[in-house]
Scaffold this motif. Structure first.
Motif, short mmCIF file in Angstrom:
data_model
loop_
_atom_site.label_atom_id
_atom_site.label_comp_id
_atom_site.label_asym_id
_atom_site.label_seq_id
_atom_site.Cartn_x
_atom_site.Cartn_y
_atom_site.Cartn_z
N SER A 26 39.99 39.79 32.39
CA SER A 26 39.04 40.89 32.46
C SER A 26 39.41 41.84 33.59
CB SER A 26 37.63 40.35 32.70
OG SER A 26 36.74 41.41 32.94
N ALA A 28 37.60 44.95 33.45
CA ALA A 28 36.60 45.96 33.16
C ALA A 28 35.61 46.07 34.31
CB ALA A 28 35.88 45.61 31.86
N ASP A 30 34.68 48.59 36.00
CA ASP A 30 33.80 49.75 35.92
C ASP A 30 32.50 49.41 35.19
OD1 ASP A 30 35.61 51.27 37.26
OD2 ASP A 30 36.41 52.27 35.49
N ASN A 31 32.56 48.42 34.32
CA ASN A 31 31.38 48.02 33.55
C ASN A 31 30.67 46.81 34.15
OD1 ASN A 31 31.87 50.04 31.56
ND2 ASN A 31 33.41 48.71 30.61
N THR A 33 28.25 44.45 36.20
CA THR A 33 26.84 44.55 36.56
C THR A 33 26.50 43.40 37.50
OG1 THR A 33 26.25 45.54 34.44
CG2 THR A 33 24.47 44.52 35.69
N LYS A 41 26.12 48.57 39.70
CA LYS A 41 27.22 48.56 38.74
C LYS A 41 28.58 48.66 39.42
CE LYS A 41 24.28 48.91 35.20
NZ LYS A 41 24.10 47.87 34.18
N GLY A 42 29.62 48.36 38.66
CA GLY A 42 31.00 48.58 39.08
C GLY A 42 31.46 47.67 40.21
#
Length: 252
Positions: A26, A28, A30-31, A33, A41-42
């Motif tokens: 992974s 990701a 930026d996504n 939580t 976030k991020g």
């Protein structure tokens, strides 16, 4: 907000997260939580969770490392407190009475990483220390903006009979800045004294995620780990992550 027992424990989870990351595909971030507050976030969410004891497998870039080398800080009286810091930053030893710590500030005085461990005689609470840290931080950053608490955590942890660590952590914004402050206070029944540990990191909100990856996490990681594993700074047989006094071999 670890070097300090609670903070050290959080960084132990950072170490575990790094191990998990090697098996994770992974990226990701930026996504991402926060598992504590869904509105965070991020990269900021990853950092906040790590500083509150929640392992993450999605740290961007894997192992936190400095992108540049500005120098090496060595504490003048406790040389075991040593770390490399990035270019553009300057370390200043914390001169608070009873403290072993350092304030690392960016050359424009708009970003700071602070760790200190203070022997305190008297009564106080983590929340009171957090409030004091916020005031000092706003003064240093020359920001009078209203403080908005984005997320907060607090609790107590019994460590041994008569020994308790109370903690408070906040993720806040004020003016154009974002900051994380993590405070732990360890008390022992009958002693009349406390060990206060403080971890603070702050930067302009637009740059906070970059500073997390390039400055804050790389220094945190250095302080407790080497290639061979976890560090026992004072050589007393207790790893820093479980040692309330990581620079004092007579206490743990």
């Amino acid at each position: 907000m670890k070097i300090l027992s609670k903070y050290g424990y959080l960084l132990l989870l950072l170490f575990l997260s790094m191990s998990l990351y090697s098996c994770s595909k992974s990226d990701a971030s930026d996504n991402a939580t926060s598992q504590i507050c869904s509105n965070v976030k991020g990269t900021e969410a990853i950092y906040w969770d790590l500083m509150n004891g929640i392992p993450r497998t999605d740290i961007p870039g894997g192992l936190p490392t400095l992108k540049s080398h500005g120098g090496t800080y060595i504490h003048p009286t406790v040389p075991l407190l040593t770390f490399m810091y990035p270019a553009g930053y300057t370390p200043n030893t914390d001169n608070t009475s009873g403290a072993v710590g350092v304030n690392l500030t960016r050359s424009d005085n708009k970003a700071v990483w602070r760790y200190t461990n203070i022997a305190y005689y008297g009564n106080t609470t983590p929340q009171a220390v957090v409030s004091s840290e916020v005031s000092q931080l706003q003064s240093f950053l020359e920001s009078t903006g209203t403080v908005q608490t984005i997320c907060s955590q607090q609790g107590t942890l019994p460590r041994a009979p008569g020994i308790v660590t109370s903690s408070a952590a906040v993720l806040i914004q004020f003016g154009n800045f974002t900051a994380v402050i993590n405070v732990g206070i360890t008390t022992e029944t009958g002693l009349g004294s406390a060990q206060i540990t403080i971890g603070t990191s702050a930067a302009p909100t637009a740059e906070f995620n970059t500073e997390i990856l390039n400055t804050f996490l790389p220094i945190d990681y250095q302080l407790l780990y080497t290639d061979s594993g976890e560090v026992d700074s004072d050589g007393d047989g207790f790893a820093d992550s479980v040692d309330e006094f990581p620079f004092d071999p007579t206490r743990h």
